[in-house]
Scaffold this active site. Structure first.
Site, PDB file in Angstrom:
ATOM      1  N   GLU A  20     -27.114  -1.488   7.594  1.00 36.82           N
ATOM      2  CA  GLU A  20     -28.366  -1.988   7.007  1.00 36.82           C
ATOM      3  C   GLU A  20     -29.483  -2.053   8.044  1.00 36.82           C
ATOM      4  O   GLU A  20     -30.032  -3.114   8.335  1.00 36.82           O
ATOM      5  CB  GLU A  20     -28.145  -3.366   6.370  1.00 36.82           C
ATOM      6  CG  GLU A  20     -27.132  -3.320   5.235  1.00 36.82           C
ATOM      7  CD  GLU A  20     -27.005  -4.619   4.440  1.00 36.82           C
ATOM      8  OE1 GLU A  20     -26.654  -4.552   3.268  1.00 36.82           O
ATOM      9  OE2 GLU A  20     -27.256  -5.695   5.013  1.00 36.82           O
ATOM     10  N   GLU A  39     -21.343  -0.227   0.122  1.00 34.82           N
ATOM     11  CA  GLU A  39     -21.194  -1.654  -0.180  1.00 34.82           C
ATOM     12  C   GLU A  39     -21.694  -1.896  -1.587  1.00 34.82           C
ATOM     13  O   GLU A  39     -22.802  -1.457  -1.930  1.00 34.82           O
ATOM     14  CB  GLU A  39     -22.029  -2.542   0.754  1.00 34.82           C
ATOM     15  CG  GLU A  39     -21.445  -2.744   2.105  1.00 34.82           C
ATOM     16  CD  GLU A  39     -22.214  -3.777   2.922  1.00 34.82           C
ATOM     17  OE1 GLU A  39     -22.702  -4.770   2.346  1.00 34.82           O
ATOM     18  OE2 GLU A  39     -22.312  -3.579   4.140  1.00 34.82           O
TER      19      GLU A  39
HETATM   20  C1  BGP Z   1     -24.549  -7.052   3.486  1.00 38.58           C
HETATM   21  C2  BGP Z   1     -23.785  -6.959   4.770  1.00 38.58           C
HETATM   22  C3  BGP Z   1     -22.363  -7.342   4.708  1.00 38.58           C
HETATM   23  C4  BGP Z   1     -21.995  -8.295   3.622  1.00 38.58           C
HETATM   24  C5  BGP Z   1     -22.756  -8.162   2.356  1.00 38.58           C
HETATM   25  C6  BGP Z   1     -22.600  -9.305   1.387  1.00 38.58           C
HETATM   26  O1  BGP Z   1     -25.849  -7.439   3.777  1.00 38.58           O
HETATM   27  O2  BGP Z   1     -23.835  -5.645   5.287  1.00 38.58           O
HETATM   28  O3  BGP Z   1     -21.941  -7.665   5.990  1.00 38.58           O
HETATM   29  O4  BGP Z   1     -21.528  -9.491   3.988  1.00 38.58           O
HETATM   30  O5  BGP Z   1     -24.120  -7.960   2.546  1.00 38.58           O
HETATM   31  O6  BGP Z   1     -23.372 -10.366   1.821  1.00 38.58           O
HETATM   32  P1  BGP Z   1     -22.860 -11.851   1.903  1.00 38.58           P
HETATM   33  O7  BGP Z   1     -21.645 -11.801   2.759  1.00 38.58           O
HETATM   34  O8  BGP Z   1     -23.966 -12.582   2.537  1.00 38.58           O
HETATM   35  O9  BGP Z   1     -22.576 -12.267   0.524  1.00 38.58           O
END
Ligand code: BGP
Length: 474
Positions: A176, A368
């Site tokens: 990201e 993701e």
């Molecule tokens: C993204 C990241 C991840 C992940 C995901 C979910 O921004 O790349 O590392 O964790 O989001 O976010 P969260 O864990 O805050 O729910």
């Protein structure tokens, strides 16, 4: 809107995704140095940090994947994963970040992990830097604000390509990358508090990361000829809050602020709209001739995270910004949200796939996507499980839209759902914000046995993979 039965190409890479700092634990084992994550207090991605690791930081233990990776990968294999996205913890390889030679014990861990993946024929997809800048680099150099970071990253990336290049085909340079301006410490290891950071410093840091990413691509082509290099962006499709041209323009501006990263990675130069932004902000980037040459090393594919969409308006002051993946945005009144306020929009995934494909004409990888939810461990027929129909429905609906985008002609390499095994949340540092097909017995207070349990979605996803998407319900 027509919906077809999704058809996924043969060889579609189904799998799951994780990040070292959110699941490995073992934060100080086998020579690992501290990373920025180890000092983020329980509960936040913000600037606030502790003076050192504190026991309430759940990431220090994670889900103990460092010691249980073989068991976890066996479970992924049971679901039929074709690919597994994981990140390498930079501070396992270069504990301080600026050493000349890598830590052999750190490299050896990833050799063992790759052995397990090979055992099951699972294709690795490796993130080189996933919010895990070595703390020493943050403290000594102010992270990516300093140009010397390019050299440290280059050495790290070269070490990985040389060691693992024959075993790993797919690489992502920065997780990201467009989150840097929003979360400078977590994303860029920049220690200066966000409020005190000038736009000049932030944009220069962004430039350093873009050059480093391109340089890694060049090095991969030199030392690992089989490598496919991708950039990775946080996607956030944006709709105008009203049909007014002013709101449509607000969407265009918001989009540009995110698309610039993919534009540079796929075209090798900064687009005109971005140069205008710099001019208007009075920023003069230091860009060397070498930088310009490096940026020419464009990526093989574009990968992205997708959780939610937002709305944009020309009058943001009239609205309250909602919760969301790092950058948030104006909530869309037509959409429902998750328990954490992230708005659920499967169609947005089709839209963003089309937008990226139309714009860049590079294969796309959804690396993701998923639903963070509170799960209840229950007993069904004497077996402990989670009846996560909400997750199944979220993923089904998103995957149907991936099928739609494929029918639209978009070239999609694969799909790795986020947090395929429960892990510590990035934004809230909670264990209770769960994404996995596999439940891990660990609670927000750190208690729990760390035992793993298959959720209902585990069998559901296995079937989706087995049928190459034909079991999805349109
Ligand atoms: C993204 C990241 C991840 C992940 C995901 C979910 O921004 O790349 O590392 O964790 O989001 O976010 P969260 O864990 O805050 O729910």
């Amino acid at each position: 809107m027509s919906t077809t039965t999704p058809t996924f190409p043969e060889g579609f890479l189904w799998g799951g995704a994780t990040a070292a700092n959110q699941l490995e634990g073992a934060y100080d084992e086998d020579g690992k140095g501290l990373s920025v994550q180890d000092v983020l207090p329980h509960g936040g991605i913000g600037q606030a940090r502790t003076d050192g690791p504190t026991p309430d930081n759940l990431k220090l233990v994670g889900i103990d994947h460092y010691h249980r990776y073989a068991e976890d990968i066996a479970l992924f294999a049971e679901m039929g994963f074709k690919t597994y996205r994981f990140s390498i913890a930079w501070s396992r390889i270069f504990p301080q970040g600026d050493e000349e030679t890598p830590n052999e014990a750190g490299l050896a861990f990833y050799d063992r992990l790759l052995d397990e993946l090979e055992k099951y024929g699972i294709e690795p997809l490796v993130t080189i830097s996933h919010y895990e800048t070595p703390l020493h680099l943050a403290e000594t150099y102010n992270g990516w604000a300093d140009r010397r970071m390019i050299g440290f990253y280059e050495r790290y990336a070269r070490t990985l390509f040389e060691r693992f290049g024959s075993r790993v085909k797919y690489w992502l340079t920065f997780n990201e990358i467009n989150s840097l301006l929003h979360a400078p410490f977590m994303s860029g290891g920049i220690s200066t508090p966000k409020e005190e950071l000038s736009a000049q410093t932030l944009y220069q840091a962004m430039h350093h990361e873009l050059v480093a990413s391109a340089r890694a691509t060049r090095i991969a082509r030199e030392v690992a000829s089989n490598a496919q290099i991708g950039c990775m962006v946080l996607s956030m499709p944006t709709y105008p809050l009203s049909p007014s041209p002013a709101d449509a323009l607000a969407v265009m501006d918001f989009d540009h602020s995110n698309l610039v990263y993919g534009d540079v990675h796929t075209r090798g130069t900064y687009p005109g709209y971005f140069l205008r932004t710099l001019r208007e902000k009075g920023i003069e980037l230091e860009i060397t001739d070498q930088d310009r040459e490096d940026l020419q090393n464009t990526v093989d594919f574009v990968s992205f995270s997708y959780y939610m969409s937002v709305a944009a308006t020309a009058e943001p002051e009239r609205y309250t910004s909602g919760q969301g993946n790092i950058m948030g945005g104006i909530p869309n009144p037509t959409l429902e949200a998750s328990e954490w306020g992230w708005q659920i929009d499967p169609v947005g995934l089709r839209i963003v796939l089309n937008q990226f494909w139309d714009r860049w004409q590079k294969p796309l990888f959804i690396v993701e996507n998923g639903l963070g939810a509170k799960d209840q461990l229950v007993e069904v027929d004497g077996v402990k499980t989670v009846v996560d129909d909400y997750r199944i429905s979220y993923m089904n609906d998103h995957l149907v839209q991936v099928g739609e985008a494929i029918a639209d002609g978009v070239d999609v390499l694969g799909y790795t759902s986020w947090g395929c095994i429960d892990l510590v949340s990035a934004s809230t540092a909670q264990m209770s914000k769960r994404y996995g097909f596999i439940y891990v017995d660990r609670n927000d207070d750190g208690s729990g046995t760390l035992e793993r349990f298959r959720k209902k979605s585990f069998g559901w996803y296995a079937e989706v993979i087995r049928t190459n998407g034909a079991s999805l319900e349109a």
